[in-house]
Write a protein that holds these residues in place. Structure first.
Motif, short mmCIF file in Angstrom:
data_model
loop_
_atom_site.label_atom_id
_atom_site.label_comp_id
_atom_site.label_asym_id
_atom_site.label_seq_id
_atom_site.Cartn_x
_atom_site.Cartn_y
_atom_site.Cartn_z
N TYR A 77 -6.51 -11.27 -2.90
CA TYR A 77 -7.35 -10.18 -3.38
C TYR A 77 -7.98 -9.56 -2.13
O TYR A 77 -8.40 -10.26 -1.22
CB TYR A 77 -8.44 -10.70 -4.30
CG TYR A 77 -7.96 -11.19 -5.65
CD1 TYR A 77 -8.00 -10.37 -6.78
CD2 TYR A 77 -7.48 -12.50 -5.80
CE1 TYR A 77 -7.58 -10.83 -8.02
CE2 TYR A 77 -7.05 -12.96 -7.05
CZ TYR A 77 -7.11 -12.12 -8.15
OH TYR A 77 -6.68 -12.58 -9.38
N SER A 95 -12.60 -0.12 -0.89
CA SER A 95 -11.30 -0.08 -1.59
C SER A 95 -10.89 -1.50 -1.95
O SER A 95 -10.89 -2.37 -1.08
CB SER A 95 -10.23 0.56 -0.70
OG SER A 95 -10.62 1.86 -0.28
N ARG A 96 -10.57 -1.73 -3.19
CA ARG A 96 -10.21 -3.08 -3.60
C ARG A 96 -8.80 -3.10 -4.18
O ARG A 96 -8.35 -2.13 -4.79
CB ARG A 96 -11.21 -3.62 -4.62
CG ARG A 96 -11.45 -2.74 -5.82
CD ARG A 96 -12.52 -3.30 -6.72
NE ARG A 96 -12.02 -3.41 -8.09
CZ ARG A 96 -12.55 -4.19 -9.02
NH1 ARG A 96 -13.59 -4.94 -8.73
NH2 ARG A 96 -12.06 -4.24 -10.23
N ARG A 97 -8.12 -4.23 -3.97
CA ARG A 97 -6.75 -4.38 -4.45
C ARG A 97 -6.55 -5.78 -5.02
O ARG A 97 -6.91 -6.78 -4.37
CB ARG A 97 -5.72 -4.18 -3.31
CG ARG A 97 -5.76 -2.83 -2.65
CD ARG A 97 -5.20 -1.74 -3.54
NE ARG A 97 -5.08 -0.51 -2.79
CZ ARG A 97 -6.05 0.41 -2.67
NH1 ARG A 97 -7.21 0.20 -3.28
NH2 ARG A 97 -5.87 1.51 -1.97
N ARG A 139 2.11 1.83 -3.45
CA ARG A 139 1.06 2.39 -4.30
C ARG A 139 0.91 3.89 -4.04
O ARG A 139 0.72 4.68 -4.97
CB ARG A 139 -0.24 1.65 -4.00
CG ARG A 139 -1.43 2.06 -4.85
CD ARG A 139 -2.64 1.21 -4.48
NE ARG A 139 -3.77 1.46 -5.34
CZ ARG A 139 -4.68 2.40 -5.12
NH1 ARG A 139 -4.56 3.17 -4.05
NH2 ARG A 139 -5.69 2.59 -5.94
N CYS A 142 -0.41 -8.03 -5.28
CA CYS A 142 0.80 -7.34 -5.73
C CYS A 142 1.83 -8.36 -6.20
O CYS A 142 2.61 -8.09 -7.12
CB CYS A 142 1.36 -6.50 -4.59
SG CYS A 142 2.84 -5.56 -5.01
N ASP A 162 -10.41 1.48 -8.31
CA ASP A 162 -10.19 0.71 -7.10
C ASP A 162 -10.97 1.20 -5.88
O ASP A 162 -11.02 0.50 -4.87
CB ASP A 162 -8.69 0.69 -6.75
CG ASP A 162 -7.88 -0.07 -7.77
OD1 ASP A 162 -8.39 -1.06 -8.32
OD2 ASP A 162 -6.73 0.34 -8.05
N GLU A 181 0.83 -1.21 0.00
CA GLU A 181 0.00 0.00 0.00
C GLU A 181 0.86 1.26 0.00
O GLU A 181 0.55 2.24 -0.68
CB GLU A 181 -0.92 0.00 1.22
CG GLU A 181 -2.17 -0.81 1.06
CD GLU A 181 -2.98 -0.39 -0.15
OE1 GLU A 181 -3.48 0.75 -0.19
OE2 GLU A 181 -3.12 -1.21 -1.07
N VAL A 202 -7.34 0.03 3.42
CA VAL A 202 -6.75 -1.27 3.07
C VAL A 202 -5.74 -1.71 4.13
O VAL A 202 -5.68 -2.88 4.51
CB VAL A 202 -6.10 -1.21 1.68
CG1 VAL A 202 -5.40 -2.53 1.34
CG2 VAL A 202 -7.15 -0.90 0.62
N SER A 228 -7.87 5.78 1.33
CA SER A 228 -7.82 4.46 0.70
C SER A 228 -6.70 3.62 1.31
O SER A 228 -6.87 2.44 1.61
CB SER A 228 -7.61 4.61 -0.81
OG SER A 228 -7.50 3.36 -1.44
N TYR A 229 -5.53 4.26 1.51
CA TYR A 229 -4.41 3.58 2.15
C TYR A 229 -4.79 3.09 3.54
O TYR A 229 -4.55 1.94 3.91
CB TYR A 229 -3.22 4.54 2.23
CG TYR A 229 -2.09 4.08 3.13
CD1 TYR A 229 -1.03 3.35 2.61
CD2 TYR A 229 -2.08 4.40 4.48
CE1 TYR A 229 0.01 2.94 3.43
CE2 TYR A 229 -1.05 3.99 5.30
CZ TYR A 229 -0.01 3.27 4.77
OH TYR A 229 1.02 2.85 5.60
#
Length: 602
Positions: free
Chosen positions: A512, A501-503, A190, A506, A476, A187, A400, A396-397
């Protein structure tokens, strides 16, 4: 190692490098474990040390300090960079260079005679770069007091022959703390990548009429008076074994000219409070001339921002200069009681000066958002943080990261098992969290797509009445207005404003992620017909078990109004949560089959 009165030759280099005032204390590569303690020392059991961990202790001498007898921030930055680089090279097994250094907030100053303790270890390795976490504290040898100074994150790139990139081996976290840092590192990476876009977006959305046009600048100090330019010649002591200039040395030179620029505004000795992200755009080598420039961009009531840049050129002046680095540093001036003094205003130069002035105001807002949302402990962040475009990246950070921290906790206990559904609980000081999981015959990417769409949740979750998409922030992040059923002992339904928030993973082994938290929107205030509910941390993690099988897990930190419902299910007095998750499995399987039939028809 000392045997009798003889220093074994392999230790001579270590002794000479560390000197009398500083030492690094991790075990060397190839040693079976920790060094032997001196006879009579008390042995205490400790967990196995992270193989990338490096510890450095430096005694602050007068040559390291400023006029107040406090450790120079530039010297501290050099030590931080050195420790982080040693940690990175320990994992990579080859030379590494500093790519960036995240924001640093300095909590205290350090005086002569105190000891600086630095601990650095690799949090996560990506393809050719890695994140190194650094913790800095000081120790007073007379009183025995220990105090935190700052925490930092640096990105290093491994370099092979002729500067080629090296593919790094993956890092396997062992402890709960390491698993949390490993998970959140993705995160932070990102957030670094979108940092510039965040500033540009804020400037575009902000009104052009700023304080610059409205305030009285008659007593302001022209920014041009604070301008500083200095040149440094890169010598072998400033560079590593490959001849590249140490990132910490460049940061120290930049801090020096920034301090001079700040002093010219306030005619006093300023104190550095924060450094915004350093980003190294290219290397410099031994023999380069580094031109360092600094100017005060903006002065607020009690603080000022100084912009500083570093450019490099060789012996030939005809060759254009290479931009090496830019940074922004925040200074304050303290009175005798240690309180920030009021600063004079700055009159920016027309053109670029006015642009820098406005950008400094935008960066101040971003710094406050970042410190308020990102740097706080999860329990210190308000449940529903106001949402706006300037803090979207940080919310968002936080969203997540909070879920990833919950997932990485080590003390989950199996509370119930009903057929294929397993329910776990985690008891902490302020929260009771639960996790419910099941293995489903569906590709993880498909389950991720279905569960991240809250508008379809009512199809399997009977507690949901509706979910309206209020704002699609980006691919996202989305904000929903959710209406749920009445809670027991409530006479009206609940509603929520939720950031989803979706990710995607990585790297291999990552799940997911779909994370949920409450936010507030001016367009959706609390209404009389609903009881406004809030969620602090909840969401899904989906791990691929094979191409066709996935482990789906739902996590939730139970809020007080929801606690009775959770404990009733944990105690086995209700099976509502398990039944809901069984309905989730049927929903996933049904929609998987619908997708297959549509593909066959196509």
């Amino acid at each position: 190692m000392v045997k009798g009165n003889i220093i074994v030759p392999e230790d001579i280099l270590s002794f000479c490098c560390n000197g009398l005032q500083g030492s690094t204390s991790p075990p060397r590569a190839g040693e079976p474990g920790e060094r032997e303690e001196a006879p009579g020392a008390m042995a205490s059991p400790s967990p196995a040390r992270n193989p990338t961990e490096v510890q450095m202790s430096q005694l602050v001498l007068p040559c390291h300090t400023n006029h107040r007898g406090e450790l120079s921030t530039g010297q501290l930055l050099k030590w931080i960079d050195t420790a982080a680089c040693l940690s990175a090279e320990r994992h990579a097994g080859c030379p590494c260079v500093t790519a960036s250094m995240d924001d640093i907030y300095f909590e205290h100053t350090i005086s002569v005679g105190q000891v600086v303790n630095i601990k650095a270890k690799v949090n996560r390795a990506f393809n050719s770069s890695m994140e190194v976490g650094i913790q800095v504290s000081y120790e007073d040898l007379c009183s025995g007091k220990h105090c935190s100074i700052c925490k930092a994150y640096a990105t290093f790139v491994a370099q092979g022959p002729l500067g080629s990139k090296v593919r790094l081996k993956p890092l396997t976290p062992q402890t709960e703390e390491e698993k949390i840092e490993y998970s959140i590192a993705a995160e932070r990476r990102r957030m670094r990548l979108v940092h510039k876009d965040t500033l540009k977006d804020l400037l575009i959305r902000s009104p052009q009429e700023t304080e610059l046009e409205t305030r009285d600048c008659s007593g302001a100090v022209p920014a041009e008076r604070t301008r500083v330019e200095s040149v440094e010649l890169v010598l072998p002591p400033h560079a590593n074994h490959q001849g590249n200039t140490f990132g910490g040395q460049i940061m120290a030179w930049m801090e020096n000219v920034a301090t001079i620029a700040a002093s010219r505004l306030c005619h006093a000795h300023p104190t550095l409070r924060a450094i915004e992200m350093f980003h190294f755009r290219g290397p410099s080598q031994v023999g380069d001339r580094l031109v360092l420039k600094a100017i005060v961009n903006n002065a607020f009531k009690n603080s000022m921002e100084v912009g500083v840049s570093a450019e490099a050129y060789g012996q030939e002046m005809s060759v254009s200069r290479r931009h090496i680095n830019s940074a922004f540093m925040t200074f304050v001036v303290l009175d005798q009681e240690g309180h920030p003094r009021t600063l004079p205003m700055v009159a920016p130069e027309p053109g670029d000066g006015e642009r820098r002035y406005r950008e400094a105001s935008a960066r101040k807002k971003i710094r406050l958002d970042r410190k308020y949302v990102v740097s706080c402990k999860q329990t210190e962040v308000p449940l529903s943080v106001p949402w706006d475009q300037s803090n979207k990246v940080y919310l968002s950070y936080n969203n997540v990261s909070a879920l990833k921290m919950l997932v990485a906790k080590a003390n989950w206990v199996l509370a119930r098992e009903k057929e294929k559904v397993r329910m776990y609980t985690l008891e902490e000081d302020k929260f009771l969290s639960f996790r419910i999981e099941i293995s489903v015959c569906i590709p993880a990417s498909r389950a991720f797509s279905l569960l991240s769409n809250l508008r379809r949740r009512h199809e399997w979750d009977s507690h949901y009445v509706s979910a309206e998409l209020v704002q699609k922030v980006d691919d996202d992040d989305m904000i929903y207005h959710v209406v749920s059923q009445k809670l027991r002992n409530e006479n009206k339904p609940q509603d929520f404003v939720i950031l989803a928030s979706r990710r995607k993973p990585c790297s291999r082994g990552d799940p997911y992620v779909v994370a949920f938290r409450s936010v507030t929107l001016p367009t959706h205030p609390a209404r009389a017909e609903f009881t406004r509910g809030e969620t602090l941390c909840s969401g899904f993690c989906i791990w691929p078990e094979s191409e066709e099988m996935s482990k789906v897990a739902y996590y939730n930190q139970a809020m007080p109004g929801y606690l009775n419902y959770v404990t009733t299910n944990v105690a086995g007095l209700s099976s509502d949560i398990c039944s809901t998750f069984e309905a989730c499995e049927k929903f996933l399987l049904k929609n998987k089959e619908d997708l297959i039939s549509r593909l066959q028809d196509f």
